[in-house]
Design an enzyme around this catalytic site. Sequence first.
Site, PDB file in Angstrom:
ATOM      1  N   CYS A 126       2.120  -1.895  16.407  1.00 46.59           N
ATOM      2  CA  CYS A 126       1.846  -1.618  14.177  1.00 46.59           C
ATOM      3  C   CYS A 126       1.422  -2.705  13.701  1.00 46.59           C
ATOM      4  CB  CYS A 126       3.023  -1.825  13.619  1.00 46.59           C
ATOM      5  SG  CYS A 126       3.403  -1.147  12.556  1.00 46.59           S
ATOM      6  N   ASN A 156      -3.050   4.596  16.243  1.00 49.63           N
ATOM      7  CA  ASN A 156      -4.151   4.779  15.009  1.00 49.63           C
ATOM      8  C   ASN A 156      -4.729   2.939  15.981  1.00 49.63           C
ATOM      9  OD1 ASN A 156      -4.684   6.635  13.725  1.00 49.63           O
ATOM     10  ND2 ASN A 156      -2.533   6.113  12.636  1.00 49.63           N
ATOM     11  N   SER A 210      11.988   6.625   7.283  1.00 48.07           N
ATOM     12  CA  SER A 210      11.465   6.805   8.976  1.00 48.07           C
ATOM     13  C   SER A 210      12.815   5.157   9.075  1.00 48.07           C
ATOM     14  CB  SER A 210      10.454   6.568   8.951  1.00 48.07           C
ATOM     15  OG  SER A 210      10.236   6.302  10.520  1.00 48.07           O
ATOM     16  N   CYS A 258       6.881  -6.717   7.425  1.00 48.01           N
ATOM     17  CA  CYS A 258       7.895  -6.457   8.142  1.00 48.01           C
ATOM     18  C   CYS A 258       8.194  -7.363   9.789  1.00 48.01           C
ATOM     19  CB  CYS A 258       7.584  -5.251   8.956  1.00 48.01           C
ATOM     20  SG  CYS A 258       9.010  -3.914  10.378  1.00 48.01           S
ATOM     21  N   GLU A 260       0.890  -0.866   0.138  1.00 50.03           N
ATOM     22  CA  GLU A 260       0.240   0.163  -0.209  1.00 50.03           C
ATOM     23  C   GLU A 260       0.413   1.103  -0.403  1.00 50.03           C
ATOM     24  OE1 GLU A 260      -4.365  -1.785   1.822  1.00 50.03           O
ATOM     25  OE2 GLU A 260      -2.574  -0.784   3.089  1.00 50.03           O
ATOM     26  N   GLY A 320       7.243  -1.452   6.233  1.00 53.97           N
ATOM     27  CA  GLY A 320       8.765  -1.752   6.052  1.00 53.97           C
ATOM     28  C   GLY A 320       9.292  -1.256   6.819  1.00 53.97           C
ATOM     29  N   GLU A 321      10.499  -2.121   6.915  1.00 51.27           N
ATOM     30  CA  GLU A 321      11.519  -1.039   7.789  1.00 51.27           C
ATOM     31  C   GLU A 321      13.358  -1.062   6.503  1.00 51.27           C
ATOM     32  OE1 GLU A 321      12.534   0.028  10.788  1.00 51.27           O
ATOM     33  OE2 GLU A 321      14.857   0.960   8.974  1.00 51.27           O
ATOM     34  N   SER A 372      11.765   6.052  14.952  1.00 56.15           N
ATOM     35  CA  SER A 372      10.895   6.028  15.833  1.00 56.15           C
ATOM     36  C   SER A 372      11.082   5.212  17.139  1.00 56.15           C
ATOM     37  CB  SER A 372      10.191   4.703  14.965  1.00 56.15           C
ATOM     38  OG  SER A 372       9.759   5.003  13.693  1.00 56.15           O
ATOM     39  N   LEU A 373      10.934   6.933  17.871  1.00 62.41           N
ATOM     40  CA  LEU A 373      11.098   7.102  19.381  1.00 62.41           C
ATOM     41  C   LEU A 373      10.444   5.868  19.926  1.00 62.41           C
ATOM     42  CD1 LEU A 373      13.612   7.321  20.951  1.00 62.41           C
ATOM     43  CD2 LEU A 373      13.332   9.073  21.545  1.00 62.41           C
ATOM     44  N   HIS A 374       9.117   6.673  20.544  1.00 59.97           N
ATOM     45  CA  HIS A 374       8.381   6.161  21.599  1.00 59.97           C
ATOM     46  C   HIS A 374       8.693   5.843  22.517  1.00 59.97           C
ATOM     47  CE1 HIS A 374       6.761   5.266  16.928  1.00 59.97           C
ATOM     48  NE2 HIS A 374       6.903   4.708  17.369  1.00 59.97           N
ATOM     49  N   CYS A 422      -0.887   5.498   9.549  1.00 66.16           N
ATOM     50  CA  CYS A 422       0.265   5.423  10.232  1.00 66.16           C
ATOM     51  C   CYS A 422      -0.449   3.700  10.741  1.00 66.16           C
ATOM     52  CB  CYS A 422       1.088   5.831  11.487  1.00 66.16           C
ATOM     53  SG  CYS A 422       1.447   7.786  10.478  1.00 66.16           S
ATOM     54  N   CYS A 450       6.676  -4.785  16.000  1.00 70.00           N
ATOM     55  CA  CYS A 450       6.549  -3.651  17.075  1.00 70.00           C
ATOM     56  C   CYS A 450       5.265  -4.044  17.736  1.00 70.00           C
ATOM     57  CB  CYS A 450       7.410  -2.173  16.477  1.00 70.00           C
ATOM     58  SG  CYS A 450       8.332  -1.432  15.423  1.00 70.00           S
ATOM     59  N   CYS A 469       3.548   8.663   1.025  1.00 70.52           N
ATOM     60  CA  CYS A 469       4.299   7.625   1.625  1.00 70.52           C
ATOM     61  C   CYS A 469       4.062   6.545   1.315  1.00 70.52           C
ATOM     62  CB  CYS A 469       2.760   7.349   3.066  1.00 70.52           C
ATOM     63  SG  CYS A 469       3.636   6.781   4.443  1.00 70.52           S
TER      64      CYS A 469
HETATM   65  N1  SAH Z   1       9.808   0.631  10.302  1.00 70.15           N
HETATM   66  C1  SAH Z   1       9.890   2.025  10.364  1.00 70.15           C
HETATM   67  C2  SAH Z   1       8.997   3.083   9.010  1.00 70.15           C
HETATM   68  C3  SAH Z   1       7.318   2.826   8.747  1.00 70.15           C
HETATM   69  S1  SAH Z   1       6.779   3.176  10.224  1.00 70.15           S
HETATM   70  C4  SAH Z   1       9.411   2.534  11.254  1.00 70.15           C
HETATM   71  O1  SAH Z   1       9.519   2.048  12.374  1.00 70.15           O
HETATM   72  O2  SAH Z   1      10.219   3.920  11.350  1.00 70.15           O
HETATM   73  C5  SAH Z   1       6.014   4.932  10.278  1.00 70.15           C
HETATM   74  C6  SAH Z   1       5.976   5.303  11.271  1.00 70.15           C
HETATM   75  O3  SAH Z   1       4.262   4.922  11.725  1.00 70.15           O
HETATM   76  C7  SAH Z   1       6.539   4.485  12.785  1.00 70.15           C
HETATM   77  O4  SAH Z   1       6.969   5.499  13.685  1.00 70.15           O
HETATM   78  C8  SAH Z   1       5.497   3.438  13.377  1.00 70.15           C
HETATM   79  O5  SAH Z   1       6.443   3.473  14.481  1.00 70.15           O
HETATM   80  C9  SAH Z   1       4.261   4.554  13.722  1.00 70.15           C
HETATM   81  N2  SAH Z   1       3.035   3.459  12.947  1.00 70.15           N
HETATM   82  C10 SAH Z   1       3.075   1.862  13.302  1.00 70.15           C
HETATM   83  N3  SAH Z   1       1.977   1.450  14.370  1.00 70.15           N
HETATM   84  C11 SAH Z   1       1.192   2.992  13.851  1.00 70.15           C
HETATM   85  C12 SAH Z   1      -0.243   3.142  14.569  1.00 70.15           C
HETATM   86  N4  SAH Z   1      -0.861   1.772  14.914  1.00 70.15           N
HETATM   87  N5  SAH Z   1      -0.538   4.023  15.261  1.00 70.15           N
HETATM   88  C13 SAH Z   1      -0.096   5.214  15.116  1.00 70.15           C
HETATM   89  N6  SAH Z   1       1.626   5.193  14.363  1.00 70.15           N
HETATM   90  C14 SAH Z   1       1.775   3.812  14.114  1.00 70.15           C
HETATM   91 FE1  SF4 Z   2       8.417  -2.562  11.218  1.00 66.58          FE
HETATM   92 FE2  SF4 Z   2       7.973  -0.126  11.829  1.00 66.58          FE
HETATM   93 FE3  SF4 Z   2       5.631  -1.432  12.276  1.00 66.58          FE
HETATM   94 FE4  SF4 Z   2       7.550  -1.833  14.028  1.00 66.58          FE
HETATM   95  S1  SF4 Z   2       6.853  -0.057  13.249  1.00 66.58           S
HETATM   96  S2  SF4 Z   2       6.964  -3.682  13.286  1.00 66.58           S
HETATM   97  S3  SF4 Z   2       9.683  -1.303  11.927  1.00 66.58           S
HETATM   98  S4  SF4 Z   2       6.806  -1.349  10.363  1.00 66.58           S
END
Ligand code: SAH
Ligand code: SF4
Length: 389
Positions: A141, A320, A221, A134, A113, A189-190, A243-245, A363, A138, A127
């Site tokens: 995600c 989300n 990212s 992936c 997508e 994906g990463e 992606s710190l969090h 996201c 996480c 995007c």
């Molecule tokens: N894998 C890479 C890039 C894709 S994720 C990464 O993790 O950075 C893109 C962004 O969306 C990241 O910052 C991720 O942490 C965030 N993300 C993933 N799942 C989410 C969710 N359910 N709600 C909000 N942000 C989310």
């Molecule tokens: Fe993969 Fe990024 Fe989702 Fe983590 S946040 S599972 S690295 S796509």
Amino acid sequence: MGVTLDLSRASATPIAPSKPNLAGMTRAELQAALVEAGVVRPEKAKMRASQIWRWLHHYGVTDFDRMSDVAKETRAAVAEAFTIARPEVVERQVSRDGTRKWLIRMAPGVEVETVYIPDVGRAGALCVSSQVGCTLNCTFCHTGTQALVRNLTAAEIVAQVQVARDDLDEWPSPKEDRRLSNIVFMGMGEPLYNLDNVAAAIDIIADNEGIAISRRRITVSTSGVVPELKALGERTQAMLAISLHATNDALRETLVPLNKKYPIAELMAAIKAYPQLSNAKRVTFEYVMLKGVNDSPADAKALVKLLAGVPAKINLIPFNPWPGSQYECSDWGTIEAFAAILNRAGYASPIRTPRGRDILAACGQLKSESEKLRASARRAAARAESPST
Ligand code: SAH
Ligand code: SF4
């Protein structure tokens, strides 16, 4: 809006022997491939490659016959050896807020997508995905719940930009006032686990005689693949998003399991060493707002402290939700209080408004729902085919 499904394609289509796609080759690769295939004489290769490059990446053609300044026989020979076809767009959705999402089939069973998010004025960000699925799991995600299918090739990454440009009616590549003005590698994906293809795709996308989106407008990212950060900066000169969090290892390990391998201190050291970092070229820190998990005023203060001395922007992402997710999005008041602490520390407007939630384009929502819908549609089709069962 309704989701369109074409069930006639749900069964496996035979895989056509695929010719190499010219759209995924860098200039040097394109030139070499033309010579190697014997379709262009070595002394003409540079000129031919430039002509073809312009047709492909400036005009966005999908038909060799439109390459009017290339001799007919050469065109035919090139068409025999290579393809410039787009992948199939299986589904296209437009959100109430103007966000567009395409489900693109790169090959049978390989679907990604891509999301276009309009910004102020005419501008907007695309995007793009770098992998199907992936490996990183996480916990917040949805993409992370899906096994990795495979890395995308450079051609498949570039194809996402081409498909969006087709739909936004943005060929030939405009010099200014673009609708597709920025690119973020924040889809599935990463990207740092597929750096060769991501770097090649960025070389193609940023080329001035083609799609011409500058490297300053391309953001990659990552969840924090520390050993690849330096190479990312050197090879792409792209903007960096992390992606710190979370601000402590115990919590970050539960959210981003990769933190066990590369803890926060190592990550911060690698970020500080990112090539060309400056106040004009800041790192974006993404921070997903999870109710009762990482959203307290103390967390906000810890974030300010952790980022001291790093040229940084902060992006607070309201979580989300997705079916089965174990988290809730922080309350709006909590997010605003968190943002106010960051504001006072000098970080301007850090909250990212969720876009395209009605079409599951926000996201972390990518891919999964369409897969689920498609699976249920397949089951319905199977029932229709064998009504006795
Ligand atoms: N894998 C890479 C890039 C894709 S994720 C990464 O993790 O950075 C893109 C962004 O969306 C990241 O910052 C991720 O942490 C965030 N993300 C993933 N799942 C989410 C969710 N359910 N709600 C909000 N942000 C989310
Ligand atoms: Fe993969 Fe990024 Fe989702 Fe983590 S946040 S599972 S690295 S796509």
